[in-house]
Enzyme design. Structure first.
Site, short mmCIF file in Angstrom:
data_model
loop_
_atom_site.label_atom_id
_atom_site.label_comp_id
_atom_site.label_asym_id
_atom_site.label_seq_id
_atom_site.Cartn_x
_atom_site.Cartn_y
_atom_site.Cartn_z
N ASP A 5 21.50 83.50 21.65
CA ASP A 5 21.85 82.66 20.50
C ASP A 5 20.77 81.60 20.25
O ASP A 5 20.48 81.23 19.11
CB ASP A 5 23.23 82.02 20.66
CG ASP A 5 23.44 81.36 22.01
OD1 ASP A 5 22.66 81.64 22.96
OD2 ASP A 5 24.39 80.57 22.16
N LYS A 27 22.22 86.39 28.16
CA LYS A 27 23.39 85.52 27.96
C LYS A 27 24.02 85.30 29.34
O LYS A 27 25.17 85.68 29.59
CB LYS A 27 24.36 86.19 26.98
CG LYS A 27 25.49 85.30 26.48
CD LYS A 27 25.04 84.22 25.52
CE LYS A 27 26.19 83.27 25.21
NZ LYS A 27 25.76 82.09 24.41
N TYR A 50 25.44 100.44 23.70
CA TYR A 50 25.18 101.71 23.02
C TYR A 50 25.53 102.92 23.88
O TYR A 50 25.45 104.06 23.42
CB TYR A 50 23.70 101.80 22.61
CG TYR A 50 23.37 101.04 21.35
CD1 TYR A 50 23.44 99.66 21.32
CD2 TYR A 50 22.97 101.70 20.19
CE1 TYR A 50 23.12 98.94 20.18
CE2 TYR A 50 22.66 101.00 19.04
CZ TYR A 50 22.73 99.62 19.03
OH TYR A 50 22.42 98.93 17.89
N ASP A 93 15.98 92.51 13.84
CA ASP A 93 16.14 92.45 12.38
C ASP A 93 15.78 91.06 11.85
O ASP A 93 15.14 90.92 10.80
CB ASP A 93 17.57 92.83 11.96
CG ASP A 93 17.72 94.32 11.71
OD1 ASP A 93 16.85 95.09 12.18
OD2 ASP A 93 18.70 94.74 11.06
C1 IPM Z 1 17.81 100.34 14.80
C2 IPM Z 1 18.98 100.78 13.96
C3 IPM Z 1 19.88 101.70 14.77
C4 IPM Z 1 20.41 100.92 15.97
C5 IPM Z 1 21.03 102.31 13.98
C6 IPM Z 1 20.55 102.99 12.72
C7 IPM Z 1 21.84 103.27 14.81
O1 IPM Z 1 19.68 99.68 13.49
O2 IPM Z 1 16.98 101.18 15.17
O3 IPM Z 1 17.69 99.15 15.11
O4 IPM Z 1 21.44 100.28 15.88
O5 IPM Z 1 19.76 100.96 16.99
MN MN Z 2 18.90 97.79 14.08
#
Ligand code: IPM
Ligand code: MN
Length: 353
Positions: free
Chosen positions: A222, A188, A136, A250
């Site tokens: 993984d 990893k 990022y 997620d």
């Molecule tokens: C999260 C989201 C963000 C990320 C996006 C919206 C930029 O997916 O907070 O996990 O990738 O960090």
């Molecule tokens: Mn996210």
């Protein structure tokens, strides 16, 4: 004691869920006896479409002076994906140095999980995601862009300082009385041999030197997603980098009952912090009183915990459990009640105990 809280409802259903969170904050403050002041900020799609502004630098200074920021959701069908995410969410993370992304993953009693034969006793862990570095960081570039020989490089930036402060936060978290004292590094090391060598060395050095009482485990990224599905009960506190943390949280949100309940915090332990429900702005549900506010209420709970209002945070959690027991489902439009009724249920439970 008074807290300064910045409120950024954002887009779509953001304002609706934030309103329910604030209802619960009111009830918690009245019962606990603390005071607070709210300042509203209108950053989001509407302001961007009107003025071209996402999150101006002047606002960053103001936000930094607040004890916490309560964010609803950002995203709008008329705004190209990426603009608001980068201009608001990522900008706040970087500029305010919110270097921890904290994601509790807890299955509350009565919430349905897609993992068969697992219950609340099995799904209760926390992911500590590094929030300002890795893939990022935005370093890299193109070479020969637009030609058949095009090269795109996206670099993962890992600094000793950034890795170390994240690991220390995670070790401290694993030592909290409400955790069971195990920290799992998710990486990893078998392939990404520079970044994960640094993480691995720092993990063991810091663990040996300062956290000998914390049990250390390691899992490849993984493999960990496999174990989340098969043996979620193995995990207590997990620490990982920015990209892996994004992905695994997620999956984790789904096993705790989905986006209706999943909450997160972007935290600078020495400064301010921003709390948000994980679900998006869900524009198709906006203004209909059908969206589930429990994720926002859960992020409010995290805010209370972060501000040191530990007891109030526990009341809110009890209120969420109570609301869940009365709801048909956590899915938008299928809750058996409206957004504001869910908020009322939690707020009343917090007020009355
Ligand atoms: C999260 C989201 C963000 C990320 C996006 C919206 C930029 O997916 O907070 O996990 O990738 O960090
Ligand atoms: Mn996210």
């Amino acid at each position: 004691m008074g807290y300064d809280i910045a409120v950024m409802p954002g887009d779509g259903t953001g304002a609706e869920v934030v309103a329910e969170g604030l209802k619960v904050l009111r009830a918690a403050a009245d019962r606990a006896g603390f005071t607070y002041e709210l300042t509203n900020y209108d950053f989001g799609a509407e302001r961007y479409l009107r003025t071209g502004e996402t999150l101006p630098d002047s606002a960053l200074d103001e936000l930094a002076r607040h004890d916490s920021i309560f964010l609803g959701a950002i995203g709008h069908p008329d705004v190209k994906p990426g603009i608001l995410e980068q201009g608001i969410l990522l900008k706040a993370r970087f500029a305010l140095d919110l270097y921890i992304n904290l994601r509790p993953v807890k299955l509350f009693p009565g919430v349905e999980t897609p993992i068969r034969d697992k219950g609340p006793a099995d799904i209760d862990f926390v992911v500590v995601r590094e929030n300002t570095e890795g893939l990022y960081a935005g370093t890299g570039g193109f070479l020969k862009k637009g030609t058949p020989d095009e090269i795109a490089v996206q670099e993962s930036v890992n600094t000793r300082k950034g890795v170390e402060r994240c690991l220390r936060y995670a070790f401290d978290y694993a030592g909290r009385p409400d955790r069971d004292g195990t920290l799992t590094l998710c990486g990893k090391t078998n392939v990404l041999t520079y970044a994960w060598d640094l993480w691995w060395r720092a993990f063991n050095e810091i663990g040996d030197a300062d956290y000998p009482h914390i049990k250390r485990e390691y899992s490849h990224v993984d493999a960990i997603v496999m174990w989340f599905v098969k043996n979620p009960e193995w995990f207590d506190v997990i620490v990982t980098d920015n990209m892996f943390g994004d992905i695994i949280t997620d999956l984790a949100a789904m096993i705790q009952g989905g986006l209706g309940i999943a909450a997160g915090g972007n935290i600078n332990p020495e400064g301010t912090a921003m709390f948000e429900p994980m679900g998006g702005s869900a524009p198709k549900y906006a203004g209909q009183n059908v969206i589930n506010p429990l994720a926002a209420i859960s992020s409010l709970q995290m805010m209370l915990d972060h501000l040191g209002q530990k007891e109030a945070a526990l009341w809110v959690e009890a209120g969420i459990v109570h609301a869940v027991s009365k709801m048909d489902s956590l899915a938008a439009g299928r809750m058996g009640m409206g957004t504001s009724e869910v908020g009322d249920l939690v707020a009343r439970h917090v007020a009355e105990g």
